[in-house]
Design an enzyme around this catalytic site. Structure first.
Site, PDB file in Angstrom:
ATOM      1  N   THR A  48       0.877  -1.178   0.000  1.00 43.87           N
ATOM      2  CA  THR A  48       0.000   0.000   0.000  1.00 43.87           C
ATOM      3  C   THR A  48       0.906   1.217   0.000  1.00 43.87           C
ATOM      4  OG1 THR A  48      -0.073   0.027   2.389  1.00 43.87           O
ATOM      5  CG2 THR A  48      -1.881  -1.058   1.281  1.00 43.87           C
ATOM      6  N   GLU A  99      -5.342  -4.803   1.375  1.00 42.83           N
ATOM      7  CA  GLU A  99      -5.253  -5.911   2.341  1.00 42.83           C
ATOM      8  C   GLU A  99      -6.410  -6.886   2.212  1.00 42.83           C
ATOM      9  OE1 GLU A  99      -4.878  -2.704   2.848  1.00 42.83           O
ATOM     10  OE2 GLU A  99      -3.342  -2.267   4.349  1.00 42.83           O
ATOM     11  N   LYS A 145     -12.698  16.937  13.889  1.00 40.87           N
ATOM     12  CA  LYS A 145     -13.346  17.033  15.197  1.00 40.87           C
ATOM     13  C   LYS A 145     -13.479  18.499  15.589  1.00 40.87           C
ATOM     14  CE  LYS A 145     -14.065  14.455  19.253  1.00 40.87           C
ATOM     15  NZ  LYS A 145     -13.682  13.385  20.155  1.00 40.87           N
ATOM     16  N   TRP A 189     -18.043  15.317  15.392  1.00 42.35           N
ATOM     17  CA  TRP A 189     -17.327  14.877  14.194  1.00 42.35           C
ATOM     18  C   TRP A 189     -17.970  15.435  12.932  1.00 42.35           C
ATOM     19  CZ3 TRP A 189     -12.798  12.781  15.050  1.00 42.35           C
ATOM     20  CH2 TRP A 189     -12.577  12.058  16.232  1.00 42.35           C
TER      21      TRP A 189
HETATM   22  P1  ADP Z   1      -3.993   2.947  -1.046  1.00 39.95           P
HETATM   23  O1  ADP Z   1      -4.253   3.947   0.039  1.00 39.95           O
HETATM   24  O2  ADP Z   1      -2.626   2.434  -1.133  1.00 39.95           O
HETATM   25  O3  ADP Z   1      -4.599   3.362  -2.344  1.00 39.95           O
HETATM   26  P2  ADP Z   1      -6.101   1.034  -0.888  1.00 39.95           P
HETATM   27  O4  ADP Z   1      -6.445   1.139  -2.312  1.00 39.95           O
HETATM   28  O5  ADP Z   1      -5.982  -0.272  -0.279  1.00 39.95           O
HETATM   29  O6  ADP Z   1      -4.757   1.673  -0.584  1.00 39.95           O
HETATM   30  O7  ADP Z   1      -7.069   1.990  -0.100  1.00 39.95           O
HETATM   31  C1  ADP Z   1      -8.075   1.489   0.699  1.00 39.95           C
HETATM   32  C2  ADP Z   1      -8.842   2.619   1.291  1.00 39.95           C
HETATM   33  O8  ADP Z   1      -9.455   3.407   0.273  1.00 39.95           O
HETATM   34  C3  ADP Z   1     -10.004   2.169   2.142  1.00 39.95           C
HETATM   35  O9  ADP Z   1      -9.600   1.807   3.434  1.00 39.95           O
HETATM   36  C4  ADP Z   1     -10.903   3.390   2.120  1.00 39.95           C
HETATM   37  O10 ADP Z   1     -10.471   4.379   3.032  1.00 39.95           O
HETATM   38  C5  ADP Z   1     -10.686   3.934   0.738  1.00 39.95           C
HETATM   39  N1  ADP Z   1     -11.782   3.496  -0.143  1.00 39.95           N
HETATM   40  C6  ADP Z   1     -11.783   2.500  -1.032  1.00 39.95           C
HETATM   41  N2  ADP Z   1     -12.964   2.433  -1.678  1.00 39.95           N
HETATM   42  C7  ADP Z   1     -13.744   3.415  -1.176  1.00 39.95           C
HETATM   43  C8  ADP Z   1     -15.089   3.873  -1.417  1.00 39.95           C
HETATM   44  N3  ADP Z   1     -15.855   3.320  -2.326  1.00 39.95           N
HETATM   45  N4  ADP Z   1     -15.535   4.895  -0.667  1.00 39.95           N
HETATM   46  C9  ADP Z   1     -14.775   5.497   0.255  1.00 39.95           C
HETATM   47  N5  ADP Z   1     -13.502   5.126   0.522  1.00 39.95           N
HETATM   48  C10 ADP Z   1     -12.995   4.100  -0.184  1.00 39.95           C
END
Ligand code: ADP
Length: 546
Positions: free
Chosen positions: A185, A329, A440, A445
């Site tokens: 990531t 993950e 916050k 929030w």
């Molecule tokens: P990176 O940050 O490396 O791009 P990921 O692609 O694994 O890693 O990111 C996952 C994160 O992206 C999730 O934990 C979430 O915060 C965000 N995310 C993914 N899909 C969505 C979605 N449809 N709506 C909101 N947040 C999302």
């Protein structure tokens, strides 16, 4: 009593041999780095993946070795996926948008033995190679006619390697828990962290992907991953598509709205998958040309929240939106937003409202939301808390990183996503924020996603992000950072009047900063980290939010 059924190990190579036999004429259309379109079938891809596996074995690649790729979406990248995992080694996909420091770190951390790279990335790797292991084997993913002059030590030509080998391969059998893929990531803080997929998790995820995105995953369908193969296996499409018999149309390096429009239209793409920023570009192009790509019937949006205005724009042109959520993950798919036939024909506003949520969990992924004491919260659409996940396609711990693993797992063995969410009675997940992006203010929030979604719906705003800025009285206050849609941005009063239709007064941003474009992360999402670094010290008056 145990059941009396055979146990065959789940193997990635079996997906391709199946596709070759049953969906042999389907395959991949690639927009190539060298220029022009290339067409191939799953039958041919299986043969060539075998040739590649033989070539890699000849180079000394053996069980468990990491073979890194630095490549766009295209047929050679697909062959690497199958050849490397099929022979028992591990495909480590590297995101080319990582910083030089992060890339050097992960190549070292992963212990890569081979690096296969597209022509595009030769100059970048020539600069980094002195920091890579001296015995790294470089394979340039092109043919001899396009082999560049390069300082990369001992650089080999991909097509020459294949030509020297006979087609096909007798894919070896091994334990289904054998490692198959590795993806880091981008790491918002600290070093990037690696997720190590297995054959079992990858095949199970392919089933899950085909089942939960069933509208795309049909024999003969033409589907396009804008989401890169260098990031979480292009959301699993390169495994699910051959399993289902769909043909993939690969965009290569050309990801701007105009190039995507032409490719989708020319190749009659039905379903396309990507992050919201990509779809902003395509929607712009659609507006310019006055038409959508002719066969486009579905857009899968994930990676960050799909703004309702974007969902509405696609739905209005009969391109159905499927909003999905997941993580590296999680292989990555956790939830998908296809509506069930029994849910009837919802009118546009209701449809947009339902689709603005992140969809329902897919089979095999369990979700729980917990409060700050770890107590489970009800799935009533109101209670929100940190989201935890469990299942066979979810990491059990980061690659060679015990500290990050200990941080991420709870004492029941669930993985903490870092997302804050609610789940309603029908099972729809709604992500309010990343825990660290929540604002916050005076003990309450504010969801940055809510404010962003509303802002993007303003006709004068092309894109927007909200960050928290320290405030002497309220602790933190939201500041909107926005890109204007036209030459002159709307006034702050006008934007606030628009936001006030749906937000309480104390949730309105204290200030608006107009910028030409928003910084993006390596995965094409708006980089809140960069925005916080740049504007985090933005001064606000003590009177704000009174
Ligand atoms: P990176 O940050 O490396 O791009 P990921 O692609 O694994 O890693 O990111 C996952 C994160 O992206 C999730 O934990 C979430 O915060 C965000 N995310 C993914 N899909 C969505 C979605 N449809 N709506 C909101 N947040 C999302």
């Amino acid at each position: 009593m145990l059941g009396q059924m055979m146990h065959r190990p789940l193997r990635i190579a079996d997906i391709l041999t199946f596709a070759s036999e049953i969906h042999g004429k389907e395959g991949i259309v690639s927009s190539t780095v060298e220029g022009g379109l290339h067409r191939t079938s799953y039958r041919e891809l299986e043969q060539r993946s075998g040739q590649l596996a033989r070539a890699l074995a000849r180079l000394g690649v053996t069980n468990g070795d990491r073979v890194a790729t630095l490549a766009w979406n295209g047929y050679r990248h697909f062959e690497l996926y199958y050849a490397v995992s099929g022979m028992g080694a591990v495909v480590h996909t590297i995101n080319p948008r990582l910083s030089a420091e992060q890339m050097t770190y992960i190549v070292e951390h992963a212990g890569d033995k081979v690096l296969a790279l597209d022509l595009t990335f030769v100059p970048l790797i020539e600069k980094l190679a002195p920091h890579f292991p001296a015995d790294m084997i470089y394979v340039i993913m092109t043919d001899s006619a396009h082999m560049p002059e390069t300082s990369l030590p001992g650089a080999l030509c991909y097509e020459e390697l294949l030509t020297a080998e006979s087609p096909g391969f007798d894919w070896p059998e091994f334990d289904e828990n054998t490692a198959a893929g590795l993806c880091y990531t981008s790491g918002t803080t600290g070093h990037p962290k690696g997720t190590l997929y297995s054959h079992r998790s990858t095949v199970l995820h392919a089933y899950s992907c085909a089942l939960s995105l069933y509208s795309a995953m049909r024999p003969g369908n033409r589907i396009l991953p804008v989401v890169p193969m260098f990031h979480v296996n292009a959301w699993g499409m390169p495994y699910a598509a051959p399993m289902a018999g769909a043909t993939m149309v690969m965009p290569g390096p050309r990801l701007d709205g105009a190039a995507l429009w032409d490719l989708m239209d020319g190749e009659e793409v039905f379903s396309a998958w990507g992050v919201p920023t990509v779809w902003l570009g395509l929607l712009d192009e659609i507006a310019k040309r006055g038409a959508k790509p002719r066969a486009l019937g579905e857009v899968v949006i994930g990676g960050s929240a799909a703004p309702p205005a974007m969902i509405e724009a696609f739905e209005k042109m009969d391109a159905s939106v499927c909003h999905a959520w997941g993580m590296t993950e999680m292989s990555p798919i956790g939830t998908t937003g296809l509506l069930h036939a029994s849910e009837g024909d919802l009118a546009l506003p209701e449809r947009v409202a339902v689709k603005s949520k992140q969809g329902r969990r897919v089979f095999g992924v369990d979700l729980k939301i917990v409060d700050e004491n770890g107590a489970r919260q009800p799935h009533d659409g109101k209670a929100s808390g940190e989201l935890y996940v469990r299942g066979n396609v979810i990491t059990s711990g980061y690659f060679r990183n015990d500290a990050a693993t200990a941080d991420a797992m709870d004492n029941e063995g669930w993985f903490g996503t870092g997302d804050v969410a609610s789940i309603d009675e029908k099972g729809f997940l709604q992500i309010t924020d990343r825990a660290k992006d929540l604002i916050k203010s005076g003990g309450e929030w504010i969801s940055s996603i809510d404010v962003e979604n509303m802002a993007i719906a303003h006709p004068g705003i092309a894109n927007a992000a909200v960050i928290a800025v320290p405030h002497p009285k309220w602790d933190e206050r939201p500041v909107l950072i926005a890109v204007a849609a036209g030459d002159t941005p709307p006034s702050n009063e006008d934007v606030n009047a628009h936001l006030a239709q749906h937000l309480a007064k104390w949730q309105l941003p204290d200030d608006i900063i107009w910028v030409d474009s928003l910084p993006l992360t390596a995965t094409g999402k708006v980089s809140k980290l960069t925005l916080r670094k740049t504007y985090g010290a933005h001064a606000l008056s003590e009177q704000s939010a009174e």
